[in-house]
Motif scaffolding. Structure first.
Motif, PDB file in Angstrom:
ATOM      1  N   PRO A   1       0.676  -1.300   0.039  1.00 52.36           N
ATOM      2  CA  PRO A   1       0.013   0.130  -0.043  1.00 52.36           C
ATOM      3  C   PRO A   1       0.778   1.320  -0.032  1.00 52.36           C
ATOM      4  O   PRO A   1       0.505   2.188  -0.156  1.00 52.36           O
ATOM      5  CB  PRO A   1      -0.863   0.005   1.462  1.00 52.36           C
TER       6      PRO A   1
ATOM      7  N   CYS B   1      -6.423 -11.793  -5.549  1.00 50.09           N
ATOM      8  CA  CYS B   1      -6.252 -10.822  -4.364  1.00 50.09           C
ATOM      9  C   CYS B   1      -7.322  -9.832  -4.714  1.00 50.09           C
ATOM     10  O   CYS B   1      -7.797  -9.400  -5.583  1.00 50.09           O
ATOM     11  CB  CYS B   1      -4.843 -10.424  -4.318  1.00 50.09           C
TER      12      CYS B   1
ATOM     13  N   ASP C   1      -7.174 -10.211  14.914  1.00 51.60           N
ATOM     14  CA  ASP C   1      -6.432 -11.047  14.126  1.00 51.60           C
ATOM     15  C   ASP C   1      -6.211 -12.141  14.800  1.00 51.60           C
ATOM     16  O   ASP C   1      -6.046 -12.462  15.971  1.00 51.60           O
ATOM     17  CB  ASP C   1      -5.094 -10.422  13.967  1.00 51.60           C
ATOM     18  N   PRO C   2      -6.535 -13.423  13.996  1.00 53.43           N
ATOM     19  CA  PRO C   2      -6.241 -14.573  14.535  1.00 53.43           C
ATOM     20  C   PRO C   2      -4.944 -14.968  15.338  1.00 53.43           C
ATOM     21  O   PRO C   2      -4.584 -15.887  16.172  1.00 53.43           O
ATOM     22  CB  PRO C   2      -6.483 -15.769  13.908  1.00 53.43           C
ATOM     23  N   ARG C   3      -3.723 -14.208  14.908  1.00 50.89           N
ATOM     24  CA  ARG C   3      -2.747 -14.269  15.405  1.00 50.89           C
ATOM     25  C   ARG C   3      -2.421 -13.075  16.284  1.00 50.89           C
ATOM     26  O   ARG C   3      -2.838 -12.074  15.918  1.00 50.89           O
ATOM     27  CB  ARG C   3      -1.550 -14.382  14.209  1.00 50.89           C
TER      28      ARG C   3
ATOM     29  N   ILE D   1      -0.050 -10.674  16.298  1.00 54.16           N
ATOM     30  CA  ILE D   1       0.622  -9.940  15.139  1.00 54.16           C
ATOM     31  C   ILE D   1       1.538  -8.920  16.052  1.00 54.16           C
ATOM     32  O   ILE D   1       1.009  -8.539  17.089  1.00 54.16           O
ATOM     33  CB  ILE D   1       0.064  -9.183  14.132  1.00 54.16           C
TER      34      ILE D   1
ATOM     35  N   GLY E   1      -7.897  -4.843   6.558  1.00 51.14           N
ATOM     36  CA  GLY E   1      -7.066  -5.617   5.652  1.00 51.14           C
ATOM     37  C   GLY E   1      -7.304  -6.568   4.907  1.00 51.14           C
ATOM     38  O   GLY E   1      -8.766  -6.962   4.681  1.00 51.14           O
TER      39      GLY E   1
ATOM     40  N   ARG F   1      -9.784 -13.614   2.604  1.00 47.28           N
ATOM     41  CA  ARG F   1      -9.382 -14.843   1.941  1.00 47.28           C
ATOM     42  C   ARG F   1     -10.117 -16.272   2.711  1.00 47.28           C
ATOM     43  O   ARG F   1      -9.258 -17.262   2.980  1.00 47.28           O
ATOM     44  CB  ARG F   1      -7.962 -15.098   2.250  1.00 47.28           C
TER      45      ARG F   1
ATOM     46  N   SER G   1       7.531 -10.377   6.244  1.00 43.55           N
ATOM     47  CA  SER G   1       8.286  -9.188   5.795  1.00 43.55           C
ATOM     48  C   SER G   1       9.333  -9.667   4.832  1.00 43.55           C
ATOM     49  O   SER G   1      10.167  -8.877   4.491  1.00 43.55           O
ATOM     50  CB  SER G   1       8.993  -8.521   7.065  1.00 43.55           C
TER      51      SER G   1
ATOM     52  N   THR H   1       9.192 -11.519   1.818  1.00 42.14           N
ATOM     53  CA  THR H   1       8.869 -11.593   0.455  1.00 42.14           C
ATOM     54  C   THR H   1       7.726 -10.769   0.291  1.00 42.14           C
ATOM     55  O   THR H   1       7.187 -10.292   1.198  1.00 42.14           O
ATOM     56  CB  THR H   1       8.479 -13.021   0.123  1.00 42.14           C
ATOM     57  N   VAL H   2       7.321 -10.351  -0.820  1.00 47.51           N
ATOM     58  CA  VAL H   2       6.318  -9.801  -1.344  1.00 47.51           C
ATOM     59  C   VAL H   2       5.378 -10.702  -2.104  1.00 47.51           C
ATOM     60  O   VAL H   2       6.043 -11.007  -3.339  1.00 47.51           O
ATOM     61  CB  VAL H   2       6.354  -8.240  -2.211  1.00 47.51           C
TER      62      VAL H   2
ATOM     63  N   ASN I   1      -7.416 -18.926   3.309  1.00 47.96           N
ATOM     64  CA  ASN I   1      -7.260 -19.342   4.967  1.00 47.96           C
ATOM     65  C   ASN I   1      -8.531 -20.224   5.170  1.00 47.96           C
ATOM     66  O   ASN I   1      -8.632 -20.600   6.432  1.00 47.96           O
ATOM     67  CB  ASN I   1      -7.347 -17.888   5.587  1.00 47.96           C
TER      68      ASN I   1
HETATM   69  N1  MGD Z   1       6.165  -7.823   3.270  1.00 42.82           N
HETATM   70  C1  MGD Z   1       5.099  -7.897   2.423  1.00 42.82           C
HETATM   71  N2  MGD Z   1       4.287  -6.798   2.426  1.00 42.82           N
HETATM   72  C2  MGD Z   1       3.107  -7.185   1.516  1.00 42.82           C
HETATM   73  C3  MGD Z   1       2.693  -8.373   0.996  1.00 42.82           C
HETATM   74  C4  MGD Z   1       3.938  -9.483   1.135  1.00 42.82           C
HETATM   75  O1  MGD Z   1       3.738 -10.538   0.799  1.00 42.82           O
HETATM   76  N3  MGD Z   1       5.159  -9.202   2.013  1.00 42.82           N
HETATM   77  N4  MGD Z   1       1.780  -8.684   0.113  1.00 42.82           N
HETATM   78  C5  MGD Z   1       1.146  -7.367  -0.331  1.00 42.82           C
HETATM   79  C6  MGD Z   1      -0.184  -7.811  -0.802  1.00 42.82           C
HETATM   80  S1  MGD Z   1      -0.350  -8.698  -2.255  1.00 42.82           S
HETATM   81  C7  MGD Z   1      -1.114  -7.676  -0.230  1.00 42.82           C
HETATM   82  S2  MGD Z   1      -2.792  -8.148  -0.792  1.00 42.82           S
HETATM   83  C8  MGD Z   1      -1.339  -6.976   1.372  1.00 42.82           C
HETATM   84  C9  MGD Z   1      -2.043  -7.953   2.297  1.00 42.82           C
HETATM   85  O2  MGD Z   1      -1.459  -7.584   3.632  1.00 42.82           O
HETATM   86  P1  MGD Z   1      -2.544  -7.813   4.679  1.00 42.82           P
HETATM   87  O3  MGD Z   1      -3.807  -6.948   4.649  1.00 42.82           O
HETATM   88  O4  MGD Z   1      -1.489  -7.603   6.038  1.00 42.82           O
HETATM   89  O5  MGD Z   1      -3.072  -9.229   4.447  1.00 42.82           O
HETATM   90  P2  MGD Z   1      -2.401 -10.751   5.090  1.00 42.82           P
HETATM   91  O6  MGD Z   1      -1.073 -10.765   5.130  1.00 42.82           O
HETATM   92  O7  MGD Z   1      -2.960 -11.687   4.008  1.00 42.82           O
HETATM   93  O8  MGD Z   1      -3.295 -10.996   6.328  1.00 42.82           O
HETATM   94  C10 MGD Z   1      -3.328  -9.908   7.357  1.00 42.82           C
HETATM   95  C11 MGD Z   1      -3.717 -10.551   8.693  1.00 42.82           C
HETATM   96  O9  MGD Z   1      -4.879 -11.160   8.688  1.00 42.82           O
HETATM   97  C12 MGD Z   1      -4.876 -12.144   9.587  1.00 42.82           C
HETATM   98  N5  MGD Z   1      -6.174 -13.296   9.202  1.00 42.82           N
HETATM   99  C13 MGD Z   1      -6.093 -14.311   8.515  1.00 42.82           C
HETATM  100  N6  MGD Z   1      -7.335 -14.775   8.466  1.00 42.82           N
HETATM  101  C14 MGD Z   1      -8.200 -14.136   9.079  1.00 42.82           C
HETATM  102  C15 MGD Z   1      -9.587 -13.780   9.194  1.00 42.82           C
HETATM  103  O10 MGD Z   1     -10.281 -14.567   8.792  1.00 42.82           O
HETATM  104  N7  MGD Z   1     -10.066 -12.788   9.814  1.00 42.82           N
HETATM  105  C16 MGD Z   1      -8.902 -11.711  10.388  1.00 42.82           C
HETATM  106  N8  MGD Z   1      -9.546 -10.519  11.110  1.00 42.82           N
HETATM  107  N9  MGD Z   1      -7.695 -11.834  10.221  1.00 42.82           N
HETATM  108  C17 MGD Z   1      -7.368 -12.821   9.502  1.00 42.82           C
HETATM  109  C18 MGD Z   1      -3.441 -12.990   9.479  1.00 42.82           C
HETATM  110  O11 MGD Z   1      -3.386 -13.537  10.556  1.00 42.82           O
HETATM  111  C19 MGD Z   1      -2.636 -11.679   9.331  1.00 42.82           C
HETATM  112  O12 MGD Z   1      -1.818 -11.283  10.096  1.00 42.82           O
HETATM  113  O13 MGD Z   1       0.165  -6.787   1.562  1.00 42.82           O
HETATM  114  C20 MGD Z   1       1.075  -6.326   0.634  1.00 42.82           C
HETATM  115  N10 MGD Z   1       2.551  -5.976   1.262  1.00 42.82           N
END
Ligand code: MGD
Ligand code: MGD
Ligand code: SF4
Ligand code: MO
Length: 682
Positions: free
Chosen positions: A17, A143, A204-206, A208, A298, A303, A566, A568-569, A660
């Motif tokens: 973002p 996505c 978040d289930p984890r 974080i 987020g 998913r 952190s 990979t992307v 997920n």
């Molecule tokens: N460093 C880094 N940055 C990235 C990316 C990367 O791979 N690496 N990917 C990029 C991309 S493609 C995207 S789409 C974004 C995604 O970035 P985020 O929006 O942060 O998405 P995720 O990492 O898929 O998941 C975020 C959190 O959702 C939690 N989660 C899983 N299932 C559920 C659920 O059912 N409910 C809730 N409330 N939480 C849940 C997970 O534990 C995780 O901590 O980030 C982007 N930025």
């Protein structure tokens, strides 16, 4: 090129973002240093993530593809011979034309999501080529499809709260988003808001990193967010805390939403999500009493089978609670809607050929009728990132499938290609990229020379279109002209070009720090919020907010999540993460299975199995295990990753991926698979 170091302004187009503005030091044509800039995008604030900071070392890594290659062994083996560009392009053009003429254009499937690509390297000459070939269309759903459907249906993808404005909030709710990995610039902003007295809720289930600082952490079972949000809505009404006046003026579907929230009492939702009811009540207390209150929604929410409804319910909260109209109040999802391009496609009309959902790639390769006979993968590491990896792998192994992979590095997917093409990196080509968190549109020039014979997408697809005989040179604009066309399609072309000429880089969106319902309103036809949009209601099985129960079974009771890290992307930079990556599990789940930290385990379900090591972690909630997204085959013992366990079922809205919804069992591997290592690829 002179050897004196020069600092070149560039931008990061990776799927993140933050859309950082970069200062790139170039010496003798090579990038030697990359730093975050302080101008062009206030969010960058002079720092960037370690992935991009260390990029200079990797632009010439051994894994970089330097020359076109042709297969010289079995599919998947990774044996290739070097060929010239001319030869490679002629071979590809000849096969595509032969397949189109014999079987029809739909036998050709382009495969790309393009999240880490700008507006020049995705959806330009590639679109022209495949449209004119009459290829199958690809639904780009891996996505953001459910979030996009929900945000469009409810608000017409209205601009969200700018992340720097979170400092004004008194309550920040981070819901299914892990900015410490996936958008790091929000983290210091949250800290500053906390220092100024804001409270923080994490859902978040984890646990974080941000959860450690939170006033409240709700850790629901994956896929149970909709009940939580609907119960909060019901409770807001019950307490008389719903903003009826705002709803009457600005929303439709008010009564329909209220009815759908009605069954979700706090107790029932808390039971479904497996969170303490007192915590859910506390969330409602905090949300009702705080203003400004902002929700950072987020992509972790989407998913799963209920992802679209869950996002719709979460985005309804600020409307019901009347949180708009103040700086730092409202919500942020994707801000890509700040840049609106003319509906008429720049690259010719879409054909009316069949559409294949990218989340069902395996099925398409194994069973589509008429069959897919040519697959062109670019801007994507399909084998590493698509659901149902086992099926995708079987499809890629088909000897009769002609596969092209066009990438910067030798990915897992590239091992299955008949022809491999080397691509330039974003610092090596001209690019136009739009932030989806930051409100910025970057135009950047190449900073460095590409290694070997790597070429930009724009040029390669243009060349292929000509060699396939579907376009003439005079029909394809030069890159600069293409940039101008995209700017024009915003409807502000002239102003943007003038700004670009003056600043030479990053363009802010109009009104880049909007206050929702003061500066920006829904982009729906009637400018209102559609809380239960009829089109979404028709699309979701059983209607919007019809909850689908957890897919866990007695045999596969554990929910496997595969969020971003952190390192990979998505899978980009996965070649740099050589070591084994463990499965994380709560100690109670391990104890119940007699498993110890560091043991080798087998994670399995009906779709496949992954063999890797176990790491006990109290950051996981019981019943939920984690193996991150973006792993490559070298990260596990048997070469399979979380995607081998992820179903290719689809979300309720948008045909999105249900990563997920993977439900698994975990057991000790040693006795089961003494030769597991021999399965490893590579
Ligand atoms: N460093 C880094 N940055 C990235 C990316 C990367 O791979 N690496 N990917 C990029 C991309 S493609 C995207 S789409 C974004 C995604 O970035 P985020 O929006 O942060 O998405 P995720 O990492 O898929 O998941 C975020 C959190 O959702 C939690 N989660 C899983 N299932 C559920 C659920 O059912 N409910 C809730 N409330 N939480 C849940 C997970 O534990 C995780 O901590 O980030 C982007 N930025
Ligand atoms: N298990 C699991 N899997 C997931 C997810 C999950 O949550 N769990 N999340 C999903 C998400 S959010 C996303 S967005 C997808 C992303 O999945 P993909 O779209 O496959 O993205 P990447 O894995 O980053 O792969 C992008 C590839 O494009 C190449 N590339 C970059 N720029 C160029 C260019 O200019 N030209 C060419 N030709 N190639 C280029 C890169 O080298 C890289 O190999 O993954 C999904 N996969
Ligand atoms: S990946 Fe994100 S944080 Fe890293 S440089 Fe790019 S935009 Fe900035
Ligand atoms: Mo993504």
């Amino acid at each position: 090129m002179s050897g004196a170091p020069a600092v070149v302004r560039a931008a990061c187009p990776l799927d993140c973002p933050d859309a950082c503005s970069l200062d790139v030091t170039v010496e003798a044509g090579r990038v030697t240093k990359i730093e975050g800039s302080r101008d062009r995008n206030e969010l960058t604030a002079g720092f960037i993530c370690s992935k991009v900071r260390t990029l200079p070392r990797h632009l010439r890594a051994p894994e970089r593809l330097l020359h076109p290659l042709v297969r010289a062994g079995r599919k998947g083996e990774g044996a290739f011979e070097r060929i010239s560009w001319d030869d490679a392009l002629d071979r590809i053009a000849a096969r595509l034309i032969e397949i189109r003429d014999r079987f029809g254009g739909e036998a050709i499937l382009p495969y790309a999501y393009g999240g880490s690509n700008g507006l020049l390297s995705d959806g330009t000459t590639d679109a022209l080529l495949f449209r004119r070939l009459g290829a199958s269309r690809l639904a780009r759903t891996v996505c953001a499809a459910p979030t996009g459907r929900a945000a469009t249906g409810l608000y017409g993808k209205m601009e969200g709260v700018a992340l720097p404005d979170y400092v004004h909030a008194k309550l920040i709710v981070v819901w299914g988003c892990n900015p410490s990995a996936t958008g790091i610039h929000l983290v210091p902003i949250v800290r500053a808001a906390r220092d100024a007295g804001a409270r923080l809720v994490v859902v978040d289930p984890r646990r974080i990193p941000l959860a450690a600082q939170a006033d409240l952490h709700l850790a629901p079972r994956p896929g149970s967010d909709a009940p939580l949000a609907l119960a909060a809505i019901r409770e807001l009404y019950a307490r008389g805390a719903a903003d009826l006046d705002f709803l009457a003026r600005h929303a439709t579907g008010v009564e329909a939403l209220r009815q759908r929230a009605e069954p979700w009492t706090l107790a029932r939702a808390a039971a479904e999500a497996d969170v303490p009811v007192a915590d859910l009540e506390r969330f409602v207390d905090l949300y009702a009493e705080s203003s400004p209150a902002v929700i950072r929604c987020g992509w972790g929410v989407e998913r799963n089978r209920n992802g679209g409804s869950a996002v719709a319910a979460i985005l309804s909260l600020p409307a019901v609670a009347g949180k708009f109209g103040v700086r730092g109040g409202g919500y942020t999802m994707s801000n890509s809607g700040a840049w609106r391009f003319a509906a008429e496609p720049l690259w010719g009309p879409e054909p009316t050929t069949r559409t294949i959902n990218m989340n069902r790639l395996g099925e398409a390769l194994e069973r589509a009728e008429p069959p897919v006979r040519a697959l062109f993968v670019y801007n994507s590491n399909a084998l590493a990132t698509t659901p149902n990896q086992t099926s995708v792998r079987r499809g890629l192994e088909r000897e009769d499938l002609f596969t092209v992979v066009f990438d910067q590095v030798a990915t897992d997917t590239a091992r299955y290609a008949d022809v491999v093409l080397p691509a330039t990196h974003f610092l090596e080509h001209r690019e136009l990229s739009r932030g989806y968190g930051a409100f910025v549109l970057h135009v950047s020039e190449p900073a460095a020379a590409p290694p070997g014979e790597a070429r930009p997408n724009y040029e390669v697809f243009a060349e292929l279109a000509m060699r396939c005989g579907v376009a003439r040179a005079c029909e394809i604009p030069a890159e600069r002209e293409a940039v101008a066309r995209v700017l024009d399609a915003t409807g502000r072309g002239e102003a943007l070009r003038a700004e670009l000429a003056e600043r030479g880089y990053g363009l802010p969106a109009a009104g880049a720090r909007p206050v929702q319902f003061v500066d920006v309103f829904p982009h729906t036809a009637d400018r209102k919020i559609h809380l239960v949009p009829p089109e979404l209601d028709r699309e979701a099985p059983g209607g919007l907010h019809a909850y689908r129960a957890d897919p866990a079974t007695g045999r596969f009771p554990l929910a496997l999540v595969s969020p971003a890290t952190s390192r990979t992307v998505s899978s980009t930079f996965g070649h740099l993460r050589r070591g084994p990556v463990p499965l994380e599990m709560h100690p109670d789940d391990a104890a119940a299975r007699g498993l110890a930290d560091g043991e080798r385990v087998r994670i399995w379900n009906e779709l496949g199995e992954v063999i890797c090591d176990l790491k006990l972690s109290s950051a996981m909630r019981p019943g939920v295990v984690e193996l991150p997204k973006g792993l490559w085959s070298h990260n596990t013992v048997n070469g399979a990753t979380a995607n081998a366990l992820a179903p290719d079922s689809l979300t309720d809205l948008g045909g999105g991926a249900c990563f997920n919804d993977a439900r698994v069992e975990v057991e000790r591997a040693a006795a089961l698979a003494p030769d597991a290592a021999s399965l490893a690829h590579g």
